[in-house]
Design a protein around this motif. Sequence first.
Motif, PDB file in Angstrom:
ATOM      1  N   MET A  44     -54.603 -62.770 -10.398  1.00 22.68           N
ATOM      2  CA  MET A  44     -53.512 -62.176 -11.134  1.00 22.68           C
ATOM      3  C   MET A  44     -52.714 -61.267 -10.221  1.00 22.68           C
ATOM      4  O   MET A  44     -53.269 -60.582  -9.366  1.00 22.68           O
ATOM      5  N   LEU A  45     -51.403 -61.265 -10.400  1.00 21.09           N
ATOM      6  CA  LEU A  45     -50.524 -60.274  -9.786  1.00 21.09           C
ATOM      7  C   LEU A  45     -49.782 -59.564 -10.898  1.00 21.09           C
ATOM      8  O   LEU A  45     -49.181 -60.206 -11.757  1.00 21.09           O
ATOM      9  N   PHE A  46     -49.834 -58.245 -10.910  1.00 18.87           N
ATOM     10  CA  PHE A  46     -49.111 -57.443 -11.901  1.00 18.87           C
ATOM     11  C   PHE A  46     -48.253 -56.448 -11.137  1.00 18.87           C
ATOM     12  O   PHE A  46     -48.753 -55.736 -10.274  1.00 18.87           O
ATOM     13  N   GLY A  47     -46.942 -56.428 -11.394  1.00 17.27           N
ATOM     14  CA  GLY A  47     -46.105 -55.605 -10.528  1.00 17.27           C
ATOM     15  C   GLY A  47     -44.966 -54.900 -11.210  1.00 17.27           C
ATOM     16  O   GLY A  47     -44.589 -55.210 -12.339  1.00 17.27           O
ATOM     17  N   MET A  48     -44.422 -53.941 -10.469  1.00 16.58           N
ATOM     18  CA  MET A  48     -43.222 -53.207 -10.861  1.00 16.58           C
ATOM     19  C   MET A  48     -42.275 -53.164  -9.684  1.00 16.58           C
ATOM     20  O   MET A  48     -42.704 -52.998  -8.542  1.00 16.58           O
ATOM     21  N   SER A  49     -40.983 -53.310  -9.973  1.00 21.36           N
ATOM     22  CA  SER A  49     -39.991 -53.212  -8.916  1.00 21.36           C
ATOM     23  C   SER A  49     -38.644 -52.919  -9.539  1.00 21.36           C
ATOM     24  O   SER A  49     -38.446 -53.107 -10.747  1.00 21.36           O
ATOM     25  N   ASP A  50     -37.714 -52.488  -8.727  1.00 21.11           N
ATOM     26  CA  ASP A  50     -36.344 -52.359  -9.194  1.00 21.11           C
ATOM     27  C   ASP A  50     -35.785 -53.743  -9.474  1.00 21.11           C
ATOM     28  O   ASP A  50     -35.947 -54.661  -8.670  1.00 21.11           O
ATOM     29  N   ARG A  51     -35.143 -53.917 -10.626  1.00 19.92           N
ATOM     30  CA  ARG A  51     -34.463 -55.152 -10.994  1.00 19.92           C
ATOM     31  C   ARG A  51     -35.418 -56.317 -11.181  1.00 19.92           C
ATOM     32  O   ARG A  51     -35.012 -57.467 -11.193  1.00 19.92           O
ATOM     33  N   GLY A  52     -36.724 -56.077 -11.283  1.00 23.18           N
ATOM     34  CA  GLY A  52     -37.663 -57.150 -11.515  1.00 23.18           C
ATOM     35  C   GLY A  52     -37.783 -58.140 -10.381  1.00 23.18           C
ATOM     36  O   GLY A  52     -38.108 -59.317 -10.594  1.00 23.18           O
ATOM     37  N   ASP A  53     -37.541 -57.685  -9.164  1.00 18.33           N
ATOM     38  CA  ASP A  53     -37.575 -58.557  -7.991  1.00 18.33           C
ATOM     39  C   ASP A  53     -38.984 -58.607  -7.432  1.00 18.33           C
ATOM     40  O   ASP A  53     -39.673 -57.586  -7.359  1.00 18.33           O
TER      41      ASP A  53
END
Length: 530
Positions: A82-91
């Motif tokens: 699994m990869l779970f992430g946060m970034s600006d603009r969903g990139d």
Amino acid sequence: MSDSQCWQSLRLREIISIYLTTLLVILGILVISFKPITPRETPFPYRVPLDPQGVAELAWNVSYSQQAVYFRLLIRQLKFGMLFGMSDRGDIRNADLAILWSDGRNSYFGDAWTDQQAHVHLDTQQDYQLIEAHQVQQGLYLTFKRHFDTCDKSDYVIEYEPVIVTGNEALIHHMEVFQCSPQFDRIPPYNGPCDSKMKPERLNYCRHVLAAWAMGAQAFYYPEDVGLVIGGANSSKYLRLEVHYHNPLRVEGRLDQSGIRLFHTPTLRKFNAGIMELGLVYTPVMAIPPREASFVLTGYCTSDCTERTLPQSGIQIFASQLHTHLVGTKVQTVLVRDGVEVDIVNADRHYSTHFQEIRMLQKEITVLPGDVLITSCTYNTEERSHVTVGGFGINEEMCVNYVHYYPQTQLELCKSAVDLSYLQKYFTFMNRIDNDGTCTCPQVSVTQQFNAVTWSPFSSQVLRALYNSAPISVHCNKSTAVRFPGNWDKQSLPQVTTVLPESPDHCRQSSCSGPGEPTLVDFTTGEPGQ
């Protein structure tokens, strides 16, 4: 020493058959200036599906005493990772990740990040802390936490209720309820697209916001001594419900009857609540050039307007909803008194249009007569080749802060836009540079004139300078859309002599070192703990 030398690179293809793609939909939830609205019945009151098929669901809660966010991720069809992430603009690039993977023998949980090429690297600081992993019949529950401020330069920091049709949770983007203007005794019924030519014209007079909900938001509660007046002799009996859908996978065959449930009481409270719009007027005179990484537009609620409309004791802002469309990346409203910035009403430096619920402020903000409220929005149009003008369409832009306050006043809209005559000077100037000096500017629309500009760093910089210096037209309006008496055109921009200091950086720079150690995952069975 370069990043490639400092970190052990973990490319995406090296994680064994990861089934889930990066879940980049929760930007903006780590906003530390807000507090829970009311005591919650569950340890994870905030919940959002991460895909229309229901494979994954995220729940979370915020602990202000611990300065941490707790996450619970339910994965119903986990295979290898699994990869779970946060970034600006969903990139997927430049993202902050929590990852779960297997080497064929053991499973590991760790903190990671992606670079500009979307390659995955284990982080030196392992800031995502695994609490438990429970395998149950419906899937895997993964519970972990993260502090608001981890001092890690590779990381990003973060009553009414919705009624959502079961199965459509991932498709309902946001909803709003508007009250119609009481000047009409009848509003034609309508059920259809907002931009349809068949939409009755009178629906344009149904713009007084009563309630709003967006993905991830829960029920909204007013303060105990405050309530929003609805009904009565001076109130329209007509409401307008807008439901906005987000269906990027083109899921078909779904029917929807979602909406918002309003709870009311006949017992009046001490204060009547009001809702005020701050920011920019919905007009194409405010535009963003193409290929801009960070272009700022600013709207003003001027001292003249607050002086004429607010009571001597002022008003108390207790909640706020920030709003832009697709290219907005940051939104902030600042309170200015006598030229001095005194408080930030609301700020989201990692704004996402997919998470724009009404948020209770951690502290109420007092606005006095003569104060100025400045709302600034930052936009990124690097992927657009044409100018983006202001307007109602999703591909146009807005810059709005809906503030909830008490006691209620007649002021419902306090916004601005550049004076049109000064914008025409810009078009004339650019036309003389780009063409033969012949300008037909006044004969065509503002949008057409913007589309005729040859966009370059120079033309963009000139427009930026115009917005930062030209006089403005102020909309100081009542709920009937009528302006308060006064001369509101060609007003000078409010002057700010002293800005708020930057928050001190208590994080110490650490020397370059290798990736941190991931956590060995011990899967247990049974229901997860609290």
